[in-house]
Design an enzyme around this catalytic site. Structure first.
Site, mmCIF file in Angstrom:
data_model
loop_
_atom_site.group_PDB
_atom_site.id
_atom_site.type_symbol
_atom_site.label_atom_id
_atom_site.label_comp_id
_atom_site.label_asym_id
_atom_site.label_seq_id
_atom_site.Cartn_x
_atom_site.Cartn_y
_atom_site.Cartn_z
ATOM 1 N N LYS A 1 -8.746 -0.809 1.218
ATOM 2 C CA LYS A 1 -9.764 -1.282 2.150
ATOM 3 C C LYS A 1 -10.673 -2.226 1.382
ATOM 4 C CE LYS A 1 -9.243 -0.014 6.330
ATOM 5 N NZ LYS A 1 -8.405 -1.069 6.907
ATOM 6 N N GLU B 1 0.803 -1.233 0.000
ATOM 7 C CA GLU B 1 0.000 0.000 0.000
ATOM 8 C C GLU B 1 0.831 1.277 0.000
ATOM 9 O OE1 GLU B 1 -3.708 2.024 2.533
ATOM 10 O OE2 GLU B 1 -2.957 0.028 3.054
#
Length: 422
Positions: free
Chosen positions: A236, A220
């Site tokens: 997410k 990420e």
């Protein structure tokens, strides 16, 4: 700045292992490394870095270029990390320095075509040992980590407490975490080299010194600052790799989880952005990561050329995807729901370069090594009103499997110990 073409020296983990081995024999500080997708390249390695503890406001405190850099050169800069700032319920202090890093005038950079380059900000020629070692990549030495599974009961309590807080209207979402604790026999760098080559994470990073080591296998991007443009790509929404990734886009829970965090990132960046410049060029993209599928979105903003890095981090750190909404209240509650301090987990690792700008990961899938051989791996997930505690537990195991399970499934019995030999 000096730039020399070195040619095709092989894959980044092998080059990193070779440079580390020769540097250690010469009595030099260990290397630092970024491997995956960094600065438009597939690897950036500082051959030797003295990574010392620093004040949190000093992390990544490097003036970045005021215009978007041309070309892919990195040259050098400040490599380091910044830990997640909050304690756990036990109130214990940090296991390694809260922030640490150091400056390197030179780097070895591997471009996207597989070609290696030596770059030096001061124009100095490369030391002979750097070039000679990089030309002979090596395999990692043997290591083993004995992992103990996380406390399932404590995690369940945290999730159920979070669900109660959501019902009461205190938060809309929060990222509740747990951890694996292990014992390393071998060197942290060998673990990093082996795991990074095996699972090829997009935002892998390594920093080490006499205080221990940080080995991040993150997928990420927290922040990228190039010129006046700041970009964040929060993750997410998760499914195991064997599942149908299309299910992510149809999952009410996963979509809601992602969109709430996108709104939080927009709010964070809006605190420092020029008015009207916060945009979402990508929403709910399905992407693979080691062992899982993720939903990924991208938020961008324009900021003042004079904005200090410390102000950018004050507005955005810790990363939105590992906290919750509202951010302040979620952080306060997480201190009571999670038994232990997260440490580097959910913090950030990266590089600030006066030539190429600044890129920072979200330090998930990240192992914190102490000088005593201790190893801590945090895992967690976003809790929403639709969360099921058992599924949230399974999600934690899926996320950790590629690291602690050597690519195999993690035993689900709490008494089992996972052993990862090479």
């Amino acid at each position: 700045m000096r730039i020399e073409r070195l040619g095709d020296l092989g894959e980044a983990p092998g080059v990193l292992a070779a440079v580390a081995r020769v540097g250690a024999a010469l009595g030099l500080a260990p290397p630092a490394a970024l491997i995956g997708d960094w600065f438009g390249s597939s690897a950036v390695i500082a051959p030797s870095l003295t990574a010392a503890p620093v004040e949190t406001t000093g992390a990544f405190d490097v003036p970045v270029p005021g215009t978007t850099p041309s070309g892919k050169a990195v040259g050098g800069g400040w490599f380091g990390y910044l830990s997640y700032p909050d304690p756990g319920a036990d109130g214990l202090g940090p296991r390694i320095p809260v922030a640490a890093g150091g400056w390197s005038d030179c780097v070895l950079r591997r471009d996207l075509d597989g070609c290696w380059w030596y770059e030096n900000l001061s124009g100095a020629k490369p030391a002979a040992w750097i070039v000679e070692s990089a030309r002979v990549p090596v395999a990692p030495a043997r290591y083993q980590i004995d992992w103990a599974p996380p406390d399932r009961a404590a995690h369940r309590r945290g999730v159920t407490d979070c669900l109660a807080a959501i019902t009461a209207g205190e938060v809309y979402q929060a990222c509740v975490c747990t951890r694996f604790v292990g014992r390393l026999r071998g060197a942290p760098l060998d673990f990093f080299v082996d795991t990074a080559s095996r699972i090829t994470p997009a935002r892998a990073a390594y920093v080490a010194a006499d205080w221990g080591a940080v080995a991040s296998l993150s997928p990420e991007l927290f922040l990228s600052r190039r010129g006046t443009t700041v970009t964040s790509s929060p993750i997410k929404g998760t499914l195991p790799a064997w599942a149908d990734p299309a299910e992510l886009r149809t999952s009410v829970k996963d979509v809601a989880e992602n969109i709430m965090i996108v709104d939080l990132v927009r709010n964070d960046l809006g605190r420092i952005a020029d008015t009207g410049t916060v945009t979402v060029p990508e929403l709910l993209a399905v992407r693979p990561a080691p062992g899982v599928w993720h939903l990924v979105s991208t938020v961008t903003a324009e900021v003042s050329v004079d904005l200090p890095t410390a102000e950018m981090l004050e507005a955005t750190f810790p990363p939105a995807s590992v906290t919750g909404t509202p951010k302040g209240r979620a952080r306060t509650l997480l201190r009571t729901w999670e038994p232990h301090r997260r440490g580097i987990y959910c913090g950030t690792v990266g590089l600030a370069s006066p030539v190429a700008g600044c890129e920072l990961n979200v330090a998930i899938r990240t192992v914190e090594f102490g000088t005593d051989g201790s190893a801590v791996l945090g895992v967690g997930g976003g809790i929403t009103a639709d969360s099921d505690p058992d599924r949230e537990w399974e999600e934690c195991l899926h996320k950790a499997a590629a690291i602690v399970g050597a690519g195999s499934a993690i035993p689900r019995r709490d008494r089992d110990v996972v052993v990862n030999p090479i």
